[in-house]
Write an enzyme that holds these catalytic residues in place. Structure first.
Site, PDB file in Angstrom:
ATOM      1  N   PHE A 220       2.531  10.116   2.384  1.00  0.00           N
ATOM      2  CA  PHE A 220       3.747  10.321   3.151  1.00  0.00           C
ATOM      3  C   PHE A 220       4.613   9.064   3.262  1.00  0.00           C
ATOM      4  O   PHE A 220       5.677   9.110   3.833  1.00  0.00           O
ATOM      5  CB  PHE A 220       3.402  10.818   4.558  1.00  0.00           C
ATOM      6  CG  PHE A 220       2.623  12.090   4.557  1.00  0.00           C
ATOM      7  CD1 PHE A 220       3.248  13.296   4.294  1.00  0.00           C
ATOM      8  CD2 PHE A 220       1.262  12.081   4.800  1.00  0.00           C
ATOM      9  CE1 PHE A 220       2.532  14.467   4.297  1.00  0.00           C
ATOM     10  CE2 PHE A 220       0.543  13.251   4.805  1.00  0.00           C
ATOM     11  CZ  PHE A 220       1.174  14.453   4.542  1.00  0.00           C
TER      12      PHE A 220
ATOM     13  N   ASP B  88      -6.259   7.648  17.733  1.00  0.00           N
ATOM     14  CA  ASP B  88      -6.596   7.426  16.315  1.00  0.00           C
ATOM     15  C   ASP B  88      -7.200   6.041  16.140  1.00  0.00           C
ATOM     16  O   ASP B  88      -6.926   5.355  15.163  1.00  0.00           O
ATOM     17  CB  ASP B  88      -5.350   7.588  15.442  1.00  0.00           C
ATOM     18  CG  ASP B  88      -5.715   7.739  13.961  1.00  0.00           C
ATOM     19  OD1 ASP B  88      -6.909   7.966  13.664  1.00  0.00           O
ATOM     20  OD2 ASP B  88      -4.821   7.628  13.113  1.00  0.00           O
TER      21      ASP B  88
ATOM     22  N   GLY C  95       0.847  -1.191   0.000  1.00  0.00           N
ATOM     23  CA  GLY C  95       0.000   0.000   0.000  1.00  0.00           C
ATOM     24  C   GLY C  95       0.875   1.231   0.000  1.00  0.00           C
ATOM     25  O   GLY C  95       2.010   1.232   0.487  1.00  0.00           O
ATOM     26  N   GLU C  96       0.341   2.317  -0.569  1.00  0.00           N
ATOM     27  CA  GLU C  96       1.131   3.532  -0.700  1.00  0.00           C
ATOM     28  C   GLU C  96       0.256   4.733  -0.438  1.00  0.00           C
ATOM     29  O   GLU C  96      -0.918   4.762  -0.843  1.00  0.00           O
ATOM     30  CB  GLU C  96       1.763   3.614  -2.097  1.00  0.00           C
ATOM     31  CG  GLU C  96       2.831   4.700  -2.217  1.00  0.00           C
ATOM     32  CD  GLU C  96       3.642   4.561  -3.498  1.00  0.00           C
ATOM     33  OE1 GLU C  96       3.237   3.735  -4.324  1.00  0.00           O
ATOM     34  OE2 GLU C  96       4.650   5.263  -3.654  1.00  0.00           O
ATOM     35  N   GLY C  97       0.789   5.717   0.288  1.00  0.00           N
ATOM     36  CA  GLY C  97       0.051   6.922   0.599  1.00  0.00           C
ATOM     37  C   GLY C  97       0.865   8.154   0.287  1.00  0.00           C
ATOM     38  O   GLY C  97       1.902   8.102  -0.397  1.00  0.00           O
TER      39      GLY C  97
ATOM     40  N   SER D 291       4.832   4.378   2.493  1.00  0.00           N
ATOM     41  CA  SER D 291       4.277   3.161   1.910  1.00  0.00           C
ATOM     42  C   SER D 291       4.534   2.001   2.857  1.00  0.00           C
ATOM     43  O   SER D 291       5.343   2.092   3.779  1.00  0.00           O
ATOM     44  CB  SER D 291       4.907   2.882   0.542  1.00  0.00           C
ATOM     45  OG  SER D 291       6.307   2.719   0.661  1.00  0.00           O
TER      46      SER D 291
END
EC number: 2.7.10.1
Length: 999
Positions: free
Chosen positions: A598, A723, A594-596, A600
């Site tokens: 800011f 969170d 998965g990658e975002g 991965s």
């Protein structure tokens, strides 16, 4: 003439008058023939039909007709057939006659209404169907269609009657007819049923803490509206002025038990809710009937009956044990255990001893008194140690072997000694023979005869009690020669004796000298190796020394410390991470999971010390757009997880530092690999993926219990997660949920709250109301987020507060709004959710209480064995599934479900000629009519699974709009249909569940 001729005259004149009236009406209505008479517009008719048939079959019109011509204008409920007769005269448009529009009546009254239309005789087999709120009414026997034929037209009257109306009969009713593929729809008839107020939410019984505020909710609906609420406490009204429904009563606190109820008033009268008892939590009563179930030498099994729990569930119990011997020191041993199953085995006790035992249990308020003490005794056991100082002598004159020993210590005898058992084994020329001797309790020596000469005798001794034989001593061997004799053999456990102090001092001195010599030699060799790294230092004495190369000494830190220091993080964080840093060569990176924005998450393999490889998940950062503060926060999350050790909290495997291509050190956090990913994605796949997977309610509750266990562990260690959400919970291979993603977590070192001091991105829809207002976080703030997470699990991954923007959340919560009860959610489960969203944090339960409540609810549900035990049925709610990974798999559930038992075929049937609606029959299961879905795109899921997916995307699901507690609801939203937020909360947003705002 008498009464007889009167019917005869009527029979002669009435048909003629009737035909004349029809002819005149037809002449007046040309070219738009209408049905003569008052039938169409009347609510009830008393006319006798000339012909009452299911359908006018067998009538052959004399006119020719053709289908509707393309392009001919027609509107709404009007069909304009193009008919060609011998004279080629066009027919007028067809429409239902106007009828009554709105009917208001009281509950349990009868009602009858109709719709009518005049149809040319050329159209045969015309039928009228009744529809309610867009659903066709099938199988209702109180719908009757009557036909009145004439020369050119046939008047059709469809009447519908309900003998005893109920609130569910409210709605819009219309008639539909199809002629020449054109649909004709009548004007709607609205039925409004009025009656006494009906409760949609009544007060619930509660157990509250003394002098602690709590809320009670009462909601009732009409019609007629408005509905006013009065509150009653102990048969006395609380409020003199009524409140409009819904009403929330805030009670500042109670000191004793009270009974509350509410009264709902409208113009029709008054309805009283059930009386609920509010109990005051108290310290529990002490346990009773403490008894001994079993007793051994070193353990006692006890049981007890719990006392009154004080309206608060028991958390755990304490067993207090003390020796009954008056000579003992009187110390008390305490053993803690869970409240269930009211059994405990006390271990590590002495044998043949007396003990006094008492039991005390605790709840949320405190500990109960200790139960009445009972006396218990352990049984006699075998000795735990062997006899000491076993020595063997050979007496050649008497040809015997003398054995001496010391008895075991009294406390380790575990009973009363009754004697000793001697084992002597004789070995000679490959032949072995073992003999046993028994010695009385008072003996400490024994004599055995020599069995074989020129042989070895091995002697062992064990103490014996009534409880059994203890362990044997270490073997002592003696050789029996053929000539000569040996008079002594060393003991198995020699008695302590005095040694020469001079020898001891000399031995220590020699040892120190030897250790120093070894250290000196090793240092000298190491120095020589360093000095000769660049040349030969061992030259001949007479050779001339030209250049002497000496390796430069380095005073740098170790590589690990230097790499951590190069990241620019604080010294404190470096010290925390020093012992978890892993060599980069041990880690092999794989594909990106998965990658975002800011960073991965990548798949990896970590080499273990034993040579095996462990599959792991590696979190990395994108250094291009990461600040120094974000790097330190990234590593702080790893330091936070370093000390965690709980099956429901994700643990840290290590931290790895890698040099990027730009020469910048890049931190990587190594975590266990989770096969099924995060819980939110798993729930979405189970509901939205092609071929949705069924997850039983018991499994969803198990997910909630796992999260509660993990959060209880964090809360007890004074950690705030801040969170908590389904997206931050991971699923292990065994479907155990782990709390993860501690990027926002904080350690509380003093007090019980944490105030956020800087602006950060926060998940608004999971944040408690006090945190939105003041940026103050406590463990009760995590409880609020846990309630939202439970709601996500119950809805199988839906977004909380759909239609509410992030900047509207605080006002929305401040007005008392909360997440609504999901469909198919048990009332008990929603009560647990709702308790997490109380405005006052002190009123919210702790994670320990939540865990106990969820475990109790899970235990009350049946085991999932077959489809009959399934409580939840997947309704395939409409929600976008874009962005989900292709080819993803879900964990297999041990459950086989026949699709036929989940959803029946919703394919509409062919039109029928007789329209009936069965309403309120006296039989228990035949009192309501059947609603047809009215969608032609639904197919039977058992025969065409692909068609079901198409229907999910393109059609309105049956029951997608439903009525719960008197309010219309939709699957696509957890807000009531037609309800509006305050004036400033009128806009919906399309944000995802990860919505964040700057605080």
């Amino acid at each position: 003439m008498g009464p007889a001729p009167l019917p005869l005259l009527l029979g002669l004149f009435l048909p003629a008058l009737w035909r004349r009236a029809i002819t005149e009406a037809r002449e007046e209505a040309k070219p738009y023939p209408l049905f003569p008479g008052p039938f169409p517009g009347s609510l009830q008719t008393d006319h006798t039909p000339l012909l009452s048939l299911p359908h006018a079959s067998g009538y052959q019109p004399a006119l020719m007709f053709s289908p509707t011509q393309p392009g001919r204008p027609h509107t709404g409920n009007v069909a304009i057939p193009q008919v060609t007769s011998v004279e080629s005269k066009p027919l007028p448009p067809l429409a239902f006659k106007h009828t009554v529009g709105h009917i208001i009546l009281s509950e349990h009254k009868g009602v009858k209404f109709n719709c009518s239309i005049s149809v040319p005789n050329i159209y045969q087999d015309t039928t009228i169907s009744w529809w309610k709120d867009g659903k066709e009414l099938l199988g209702a026997h109180h719908a009757i269609t009557q036909f009145y034929p004439d020369d050119e037209v046939t008047a059709i009257i469809a009447s519908f009657s309900i003998t005893s109306v109920q609130r569910s009969d409210n709605g819009s009713y219309i008639c539909k007819m199809k002629i020449n593929n054109e649909e004709i729809v009548s004007d709607p008839i609205y039925i409004e049923v009025q009656g006494l107020p009906h409760f949609t939410k009544q007060p619930e019984s509660m157990n509250v803490t003394r002098n602690t505020a709590f809320n009670l909710t009462c909601q009732a609906v009409g019609p007629p509206e408005p509905v006013n609420i009065f509150w009653v406490q102990n048969s006395s009204r609380v409020n003199e002025q009524p409140e409009k429904s819904p009403s929330v009563l805030t009670v500042p606190g109670l000191t004793e038990m009270a009974v509350f109820s509410c009264e709902a008033h409208n113009d029709k009268g008054l309805t009283v809710s059930k009386g609920v008892q509010i109990n005051i939590k108290a310290i529990p009563s002490p346990p009773t009937e403490v008894s001994i179930r079993n007793s051994t030498a070193h353990s006692i099994l006890i049981s007890w009956v719990p006392g009154f729990d004080g309206y608060s569930p028991f958390r755990n119990c304490s067993i207090q044990v003390k020796e009954a011997d008056p000579l003992s020191n009187g110390s008390v041993m305490i053993f803690n255990t869970s409240a269930l199953p009211h059994l405990y085995q006390i271990k590590q006790l002495q044998a043949l001893a007396n003990y006094s035992i008492g039991v005390s249990c605790m709840n949320e308020i405190g500990w109960s008194a200790v139960s009445p003490w009972i006396l218990a005794s352990t049984t006699e056991g075998a000795p735990s140690v062997a006899p000491l100082n076993v020595t063997v002598f050979l007496n050649e004159s008497s040809d015997n072997v003398d054995i001496r020993w010391m008895k075991p210590p009294t406390k380790q005898q575990d009973g009363e000694l009754v004697g000793y058992r001697i084992s002597h084994v004789w070995q000679s020329a490959g032949i072995s023979k073992e003999l046993l001797e028994e010695v009385g309790q008072n003996g400490s020596r024994a004599r055995i005869s020599v069995q074989v000469h020129n042989a070895t005798c091995t002697v062992r001794i064990a103490a014996v009690t009534r409880g059994g034989v203890g362990p044997f001593s270490d073997p002592v061997k003696i050789f029996i020669p053929a000539h000569g004799w040996v008079d002594y053999a060393p003991s198995s456990t020699p008695a302590p004796g005095n040694a020469d102090p001079v020898l001891i001092i000399f031995g220590c001195f020699c040892g120190f000298i030897l250790i120093g010599l070894i250290l000196y030699i090793s240092l000298a060799i190491r120095k020589r190796v360093q000095e000769t790294k660049f040349g030969n230092a061992f030259t001949e004495e007479d050779s001339e020394l030209v250049v002497n190369y000496i390796a430069k000494k380095s005073f740098c830190r170790r590589a690990i410390e230097l790499t951590l220091h190069s990241l620019g993080v604080s010294e404190e964080l470096q010290n925390k991470l020093e012992d978890v840093v892993i060599d980069r060569n041990l880690l092999i990176l794989g594909k990106i999971l998965g990658e975002g924005e800011f960073g991965s998450v990548m798949e990896g393999n970590l080499k273990q010390e034993d040579g095996t490889s462990l599959k792991v998940a590696v979190k990395t950062m994108k250094l291009d757009n990461s600040s120094q503060r974000e790097i330190e926060e990234f590593l702080s999350e790893a330091a936070c997880m370093k000390d965690f050790s709980h099956p429901n909290v994700i643990r840290l495997l290590g931290v790895c530092i890698e040099m990027s291509s730009q020469g910048i050190p890049k931190p990587m956090v190594i975590l266990p690999f989770m096969k099924y990913g995060d819980l939110h994605t798993y729930l979405l796949y189970s509901r939205l993926e092609t071929g949705p997977k069924h997850i039983p309610l018991q499994t969803l509750l198990k997910f909630m219990v796992d999260i509660a266990l993990g959060m209880e562990y964090l809360s007890n260690r004074n950690f705030l997660h801040r969170d908590l959400a389904a997206r931050n919970c991971m699923l292990r291979d065994d479907m155990t949920v782990c709390v993860a993603d501690f990027g926002l977590s904080k350690k509380i070192y003093s007090g019980d709250y944490y105030r956020q001091g800087r602006i950060a991105k926060m998940p608004v829809k999971w944040i408690a109301i006090e945190s939105l207002a003041d940026r103050v976080y406590t463990s009760k703030s995590d409880v609020w987020a846990f309630g939202v997470t439970m709601w996500e699990i119950a809805t199988r991954g839906m977004t909380p507060y759909p239609g509410v923007q992030n900047h509207e959340m605080y006002d929305y919560l401040l007005h008392g709004h909360r997440l609504k009860q999901p469909e198919d959610c048990l009332d008990e489960l929603y009560e647990i959710m709702y308790s997490c969203w109380r405005t006052d944090p002190l009123d919210r339960p702790t994670f320990s209480v939540l865990r106990l409540q969820l475990e109790k609810l899970l235990e009350s549900l049946p085991d999932v064995r077959n489809q009959a035990d399934v409580i939840y049925v997947n309704t395939q709610l409409l929600e976008s599934s874009e962005g989900l990974a292709q080819g993803s798999t879900l964990a297999p559930l041990d459950l086989n479900i026949d699709p036929d038992s989940i959803i029946a075929s919703c394919t509409p049937r062919a039109a029928i000629s007789v329209v009936t609606a069965e309403v309120h029959d006296s039989k228990p299961h035949e009192g309501r009519y059947i609603l047809n879905g009215g969608s032609e795109e639904w197919e039977d899921l058992t025969s065409a699974p692909s068609a079901a997916v198409t229907a999910e995307k393109n059609s309105v699901l049956p029951g997608e709009r439903l009525v719960r507690n008197g309010v219309s609801w939709s699957h696509s939203s957890m807000l009531p249909l037609g309800s509006s937020l305050p004036d400033e909360l009128l806009f919906a947003d399309d944000s995802s569940e990860g919505s964040e705002v700057l605080m």
